[in-house]
Design a protein around this motif. Structure first.
Motif, PDB file in Angstrom:
ATOM      1  N   GLU A   1      74.850  80.080  92.877  1.00  0.00           N
ATOM      2  CA  GLU A   1      74.778  80.569  94.252  1.00  0.00           C
ATOM      3  C   GLU A   1      76.076  81.222  94.721  1.00  0.00           C
ATOM      4  O   GLU A   1      76.170  81.631  95.879  1.00  0.00           O
ATOM      5  N   ASP A   2      77.064  81.320  93.842  1.00  0.00           N
ATOM      6  CA  ASP A   2      78.350  81.912  94.231  1.00  0.00           C
ATOM      7  C   ASP A   2      78.325  83.410  93.926  1.00  0.00           C
ATOM      8  O   ASP A   2      78.426  83.815  92.772  1.00  0.00           O
ATOM      9  N   PRO A   3      78.201  84.260  94.954  1.00  0.00           N
ATOM     10  CA  PRO A   3      78.090  85.709  94.718  1.00  0.00           C
ATOM     11  C   PRO A   3      79.380  86.355  94.222  1.00  0.00           C
ATOM     12  O   PRO A   3      79.353  87.483  93.722  1.00  0.00           O
ATOM     13  N   PHE A   4      80.501  85.648  94.352  1.00  0.00           N
ATOM     14  CA  PHE A   4      81.782  86.214  93.943  1.00  0.00           C
ATOM     15  C   PHE A   4      82.182  85.797  92.525  1.00  0.00           C
ATOM     16  O   PHE A   4      83.252  86.178  92.055  1.00  0.00           O
ATOM     17  N   MET A   5      81.346  85.007  91.881  1.00  0.00           N
ATOM     18  CA  MET A   5      81.633  84.582  90.520  1.00  0.00           C
ATOM     19  C   MET A   5      80.833  85.431  89.544  1.00  0.00           C
ATOM     20  O   MET A   5      79.645  85.684  89.748  1.00  0.00           O
ATOM     21  N   SER A   6      81.476  85.868  88.470  1.00  0.00           N
ATOM     22  CA  SER A   6      80.795  86.651  87.447  1.00  0.00           C
ATOM     23  C   SER A   6      79.953  85.746  86.566  1.00  0.00           C
ATOM     24  O   SER A   6      80.138  84.524  86.543  1.00  0.00           O
ATOM     25  N   ARG A   7      79.039  86.357  85.811  1.00  0.00           N
ATOM     26  CA  ARG A   7      78.157  85.560  84.939  1.00  0.00           C
ATOM     27  C   ARG A   7      78.973  84.659  84.019  1.00  0.00           C
ATOM     28  O   ARG A   7      78.688  83.475  83.885  1.00  0.00           O
ATOM     29  N   ALA A   8      79.963  85.225  83.346  1.00  0.00           N
ATOM     30  CA  ALA A   8      80.931  84.437  82.578  1.00  0.00           C
ATOM     31  C   ALA A   8      82.287  84.729  83.205  1.00  0.00           C
ATOM     32  O   ALA A   8      82.782  85.850  83.114  1.00  0.00           O
ATOM     33  N   HIS A   9      82.876  83.747  83.869  1.00  0.00           N
ATOM     34  CA  HIS A   9      84.019  84.023  84.742  1.00  0.00           C
ATOM     35  C   HIS A   9      85.369  83.685  84.097  1.00  0.00           C
ATOM     36  O   HIS A   9      86.263  84.527  84.022  1.00  0.00           O
ATOM     37  N   CYS A  10      85.550  82.439  83.656  1.00  0.00           N
ATOM     38  CA  CYS A  10      86.831  82.047  83.070  1.00  0.00           C
ATOM     39  C   CYS A  10      86.612  80.852  82.150  1.00  0.00           C
ATOM     40  O   CYS A  10      85.523  80.263  82.118  1.00  0.00           O
ATOM     41  N   LYS A  11      87.638  80.520  81.406  1.00  0.00           N
ATOM     42  CA  LYS A  11      87.554  79.355  80.531  1.00  0.00           C
ATOM     43  C   LYS A  11      88.871  78.593  80.574  1.00  0.00           C
ATOM     44  O   LYS A  11      89.931  79.169  80.844  1.00  0.00           O
ATOM     45  N   ILE A  12      88.796  77.303  80.311  1.00  0.00           N
ATOM     46  CA  ILE A  12      89.973  76.450  80.143  1.00  0.00           C
ATOM     47  C   ILE A  12      89.886  75.847  78.751  1.00  0.00           C
ATOM     48  O   ILE A  12      88.846  75.300  78.375  1.00  0.00           O
ATOM     49  N   TYR A  13      90.950  75.979  77.971  1.00  0.00           N
ATOM     50  CA  TYR A  13      90.921  75.421  76.621  1.00  0.00           C
ATOM     51  C   TYR A  13      92.194  74.639  76.347  1.00  0.00           C
ATOM     52  O   TYR A  13      93.213  74.816  77.019  1.00  0.00           O
ATOM     53  N   HIS A  14      92.104  73.763  75.346  1.00  0.00           N
ATOM     54  CA  HIS A  14      93.188  72.846  75.036  1.00  0.00           C
ATOM     55  C   HIS A  14      93.709  73.113  73.641  1.00  0.00           C
ATOM     56  O   HIS A  14      92.935  73.275  72.694  1.00  0.00           O
ATOM     57  N   ARG A  15      95.057  73.186  73.516  1.00  0.00           N
ATOM     58  CA  ARG A  15      95.712  73.273  72.221  1.00  0.00           C
ATOM     59  C   ARG A  15      97.007  72.479  72.302  1.00  0.00           C
ATOM     60  O   ARG A  15      97.758  72.621  73.275  1.00  0.00           O
ATOM     61  N   GLY A  16      97.282  71.695  71.266  1.00  0.00           N
ATOM     62  CA  GLY A  16      98.514  70.913  71.274  1.00  0.00           C
ATOM     63  C   GLY A  16      98.552  69.987  72.466  1.00  0.00           C
ATOM     64  O   GLY A  16      97.649  69.186  72.683  1.00  0.00           O
ATOM     65  N   GLU A  17      99.602  70.124  73.289  1.00  0.00           N
ATOM     66  CA  GLU A  17      99.705  69.291  74.486  1.00  0.00           C
ATOM     67  C   GLU A  17      99.447  70.092  75.757  1.00  0.00           C
ATOM     68  O   GLU A  17      99.758  69.642  76.845  1.00  0.00           O
ATOM     69  N   ASP A  18      98.845  71.272  75.617  1.00  0.00           N
ATOM     70  CA  ASP A  18      98.656  72.157  76.758  1.00  0.00           C
ATOM     71  C   ASP A  18      97.191  72.447  77.038  1.00  0.00           C
ATOM     72  O   ASP A  18      96.359  72.493  76.133  1.00  0.00           O
ATOM     73  N   PHE A  19      96.903  72.707  78.321  1.00  0.00           N
ATOM     74  CA  PHE A  19      95.638  73.274  78.752  1.00  0.00           C
ATOM     75  C   PHE A  19      95.931  74.685  79.260  1.00  0.00           C
ATOM     76  O   PHE A  19      96.865  74.897  80.037  1.00  0.00           O
ATOM     77  N   PHE A  20      95.125  75.638  78.831  1.00  0.00           N
ATOM     78  CA  PHE A  20      95.301  77.028  79.232  1.00  0.00           C
ATOM     79  C   PHE A  20      94.060  77.483  79.987  1.00  0.00           C
ATOM     80  O   PHE A  20      92.946  77.065  79.685  1.00  0.00           O
ATOM     81  N   VAL A  21      94.264  78.381  80.964  1.00  0.00           N
ATOM     82  CA  VAL A  21      93.133  78.995  81.660  1.00  0.00           C
ATOM     83  C   VAL A  21      93.218  80.495  81.430  1.00  0.00           C
ATOM     84  O   VAL A  21      94.302  81.083  81.424  1.00  0.00           O
ATOM     85  N   GLU A  22      92.051  81.110  81.229  1.00  0.00           N
ATOM     86  CA  GLU A  22      92.007  82.543  80.942  1.00  0.00           C
ATOM     87  C   GLU A  22      90.791  83.159  81.614  1.00  0.00           C
ATOM     88  O   GLU A  22      89.677  82.638  81.515  1.00  0.00           O
ATOM     89  N   ASP A  23      91.012  84.247  82.329  1.00  0.00           N
ATOM     90  CA  ASP A  23      89.906  84.976  82.940  1.00  0.00           C
ATOM     91  C   ASP A  23      89.133  85.700  81.843  1.00  0.00           C
ATOM     92  O   ASP A  23      89.705  86.175  80.862  1.00  0.00           O
ATOM     93  N   LEU A  24      87.810  85.794  82.002  1.00  0.00           N
ATOM     94  CA  LEU A  24      86.964  86.402  80.984  1.00  0.00           C
ATOM     95  C   LEU A  24      86.486  87.790  81.412  1.00  0.00           C
ATOM     96  O   LEU A  24      85.357  88.187  81.134  1.00  0.00           O
ATOM     97  N   GLY A  25      87.367  88.525  82.080  1.00  0.00           N
ATOM     98  CA  GLY A  25      87.005  89.861  82.537  1.00  0.00           C
ATOM     99  C   GLY A  25      86.102  89.835  83.756  1.00  0.00           C
ATOM    100  O   GLY A  25      85.262  90.723  83.938  1.00  0.00           O
ATOM    101  N   SER A  26      86.280  88.830  84.609  1.00  0.00           N
ATOM    102  CA  SER A  26      85.428  88.689  85.791  1.00  0.00           C
ATOM    103  C   SER A  26      85.661  89.829  86.775  1.00  0.00           C
ATOM    104  O   SER A  26      86.708  90.475  86.776  1.00  0.00           O
TER     105      SER A  26
END
Length: 434
Positions: free
Chosen positions: A377-402
Motif C-alpha cells: 500500500e506504499d505508493p512511494f516504494m518501488s517493487r524491489a526497493h532496497c536490501k540489507i545484507y550481512h558480511r563479517g561484523e557489518d550490516f550493509f544497506v543498498e538501494d536497488l534502483g528504486s
C-alpha cells in the motif's frame, strides 16, 4: 579427517574458556588477501525475467568468477547471494584476478542487449586473518567487505595494505581515491582504484564513508546545490559562500517560509578538506541523505524507504564476537532468544507488516511487491526497493534502483557524496561538483 580443520572447528564451538580458545585460534593467523565481488543489475534482471532466469544469470556469473579465482591460485570461500568471497596467498595474482574478472564480465555483456547487461564491483584487502581449509575470518574479511562496499560498478578498489604490497611491481595502474573512515577503524584509510581499462576514467568512490579527497585523486572541487522539484526537474541552484550554506524556514542563507516541515534554522552545509558535509542544526527536526552506494549501518541509524521509517538495532558485541569466531549470522540467531539485529518501526503506516522486522538472514530485501518484507500500500516504494545484507561484523544497506530512493538520517556532521540527494524538511537538494 583434516586435523587442522577439526581443531579449528572445535575451537569455534567452544563455549567455555573464551580467552584460551582465542589464544589457540591465533595459531592459525597469517597474512592473506581477501576479495569480494558483487553483481550490480541483478535485481532488474530478476524483475524482468523472473527468479529462475535470475538465479541462472547469477550462477553463470559467479561460476565464471570462481574459475578466474582458481586460475590465479585463489580459493572461493563462499557465495553470498550474488556476491563471491575468495582468498589468495599471492597479492599480485589477486589483483590480476580482479582485472581478469572485470574484463570477462564486460566482454560477456557486449554479446547481450543493453538491458540485460550486468556489472560487478570488486574490493580487496590484505592483512592477518584466521585461515582454515575452507574459511577465513577476522578483521581482514571485515575490511575487505567494507572496501568492496565503497566501489561502483566496473570498479576495483583495494586497501592501503594491499597497495603497499603491489605498487612497487609496476604492473598495475593505481589511482588514489581518497581517505575513508571505515567503520570500527580508529584511523582513516587511504583507498585506491585499480585501472583495468582505458575505457573508464579513474573515479572518486561514491560511498558515504568518504572523509576527504586526496590531492592525488582530483583537483579541489567547487560545490553547488541543485533544488530538485516535485516533477524531478532542477530548480534554483545555490553556491556555498565561504564554504558554508545554511538552510531554514525563516533564517539562513536560503529560506523556505512555506515549508511547514522545516525548522526556522534547519541545516548547515560546509566544506572541510575538499569534502562537503551536512549537519542538522535545528535540534528537533531531521535531515536525510539518499544512498548512491552501499552504506555500512550503525546501531541506532534511521532508514527511510518510501513512506516507511525504521530504526536499525543490533547487538554489536555479539555480532563482532561471532565474526571473530567464524560464526554465521544464521547460526548466531539460532542461539539467541531475540534478534541479533532488527528494524524497529518509527514512522508511517506499516499496515500488516510487523513493527519489528528481524534481520536474521544473510540478506533481507524490501519492496512494494518483491522482497522478504513487502509494503503493497506504499505508493512511494518501488517493487524491489532496497536490501540489507550481512558480511563479517557489518550490516550493509543498498538501494536497488528504486524510483524515490533509500535514505539514512544524518547523525552529527555527515559527508555528502557527489550526486547524492539530501532531504531538508520537504525540500530535496542534489549535490553537484564542478
Amino acid at each position: 579427517m583434516d586435523k587442522k580443520k577439526t581443531t579449528v572447528s572445535q575451537l569455534l564451538g567452544s563455549v567455555g574458556n573464551q580467552a584460551a580458545a582465542a589464544a589457540e585460534l591465533e595459531k592459525f593467523r597469517r597474512n592473506i588477501t581477501i576479495l569480494f565481488t558483487d553483481i550490480k543489475g541483478s535485481t532488474s534482471y530478476f524483475e524482468r525475467y523472473g527468479d529462475a532466469a535470475g538465479l541462472l544469470m547469477v550462477s553463470t556469473c559467479n561460476n565464471a568468477i570462481g574459475d578466474i579465482v582458481r586460475e590465479h591460485g585463489g580459493k572461493v570461500i563462499k557465495e553470498i547471494g550474488d556476491a563471491v568471497m575468495a582468498s589468495y596467498d599471492d597479492c599480485t595474482l589477486s589483483v590480476k584476478s580482479a582485472i581478469k574478472m572485470q574484463q570477462a564480465i564486460y566482454e560477456d555483456s557486449l554479446t547481450k542487449p543493453e538491458q540485460d547487461r550486468v556489472a560487478i564491483r570488486i574490493g580487496l584487502n590484505y592483512g592477518p586473518g584466521i585461515v582454515r581449509e575452507h574459511d577465513v575470518f577476522g578483521d581482514v574479511v571485515n575490511v575487505a567487505s567494507r572496501v568492496e562496499s565503497v566501489g561502483s560498478p566496473e570498479q576495483i578498489v583495494i586497501s592501503d595494505t594491499l597497495y603497499e604490497q603491489v605498487a612497487s611491481s609496476g604492473q598495475f595502474k593505481l589511482h588514489a581515491l581518497g581517505r575513508f573512515a571505515l567503520k570500527g577503524k580508529g584511523e582513516n584509510r587511504e583507498l585506491y582504484e585499480v585501472q583495468w581499462t582505458d575505457r573508464l576514467q579513474p573515479r572518486r568512490a561514491a560511498a558515504h564513508t568518504v572523509v576527504m579527497s586526496s590531492s592525488k585523486a582530483m583537483a579541489v572541487p567547487r560545490f553547488k546545490l541543485l533544488r530538485v522539484l516535485k516533477d524531478g526537474s532542477v530548480g534554483d541552484q545555490y553556491k556555498l559562500k565561504n564554504d558554508q550554506l545554511e538552510v531554514g524556514r525563516l533564517r539562513g542563507d536560503v529560506q523556505f517560509p512555506e515549508d511547514d516541515k522545516m525548522a526556522p534554522l534547519h541545516a548547515r552545509f560546509s566544506v572541510e578538506k575538499d569534502q562537503l558535509f551536512i549537519e542538522d542544526i535545528s535540534g528537533v527536526s531531521s535531515v536525510f541523505i539518499g544512498l548512491i552506494a552501499t552504506y555500512t549501518m550503525r546501531d541506532g541509524d534511521i532508514i527511510r524507504m518510501g513512506e516507511q521509517m525504521f530504526r536499525f538495532r543490533e547487538k554489536v558485541e555479539a555480532v563482532a564476537n561471532a565474526a571473530a569466531r567464524g560464526t554465521t549470522i544464521i547460526d548466531l540467531s539460532a542461539t539467541m532468544d531475540e534478534p541479533v539485529a532488527e528494524l524497529i518501526f518509527v514512522g508511517a503506516d506499516f499496515l500488516d507488516t510487523p513493527a519489528r522486522l528481524p534481520l536474521n538472514e544473510e540478506e533481507i530485501s524490501f519492496g512494494r511487491s518483491r522482497g522478504t518484507f513487502v509494503f503493497p500500500e506504499d505508493p512511494f516504494m518501488s517493487r524491489a526497493h532496497c536490501k540489507i545484507y550481512h558480511r563479517g561484523e557489518d550490516f550493509f544497506v543498498e538501494d536497488l534502483g528504486s524510483r524515490n530512493g533509500t535514505f539514512i538520517k544524518v547523525r552529527g556532521k555527515a559527508p555528502v557524496p557527489t550526486g547524492a540527494t539530501v532531504l531538508v524538511g520537504s525540500q530535496v537538494f542534489k549535490l553537484d561538483v564542478q
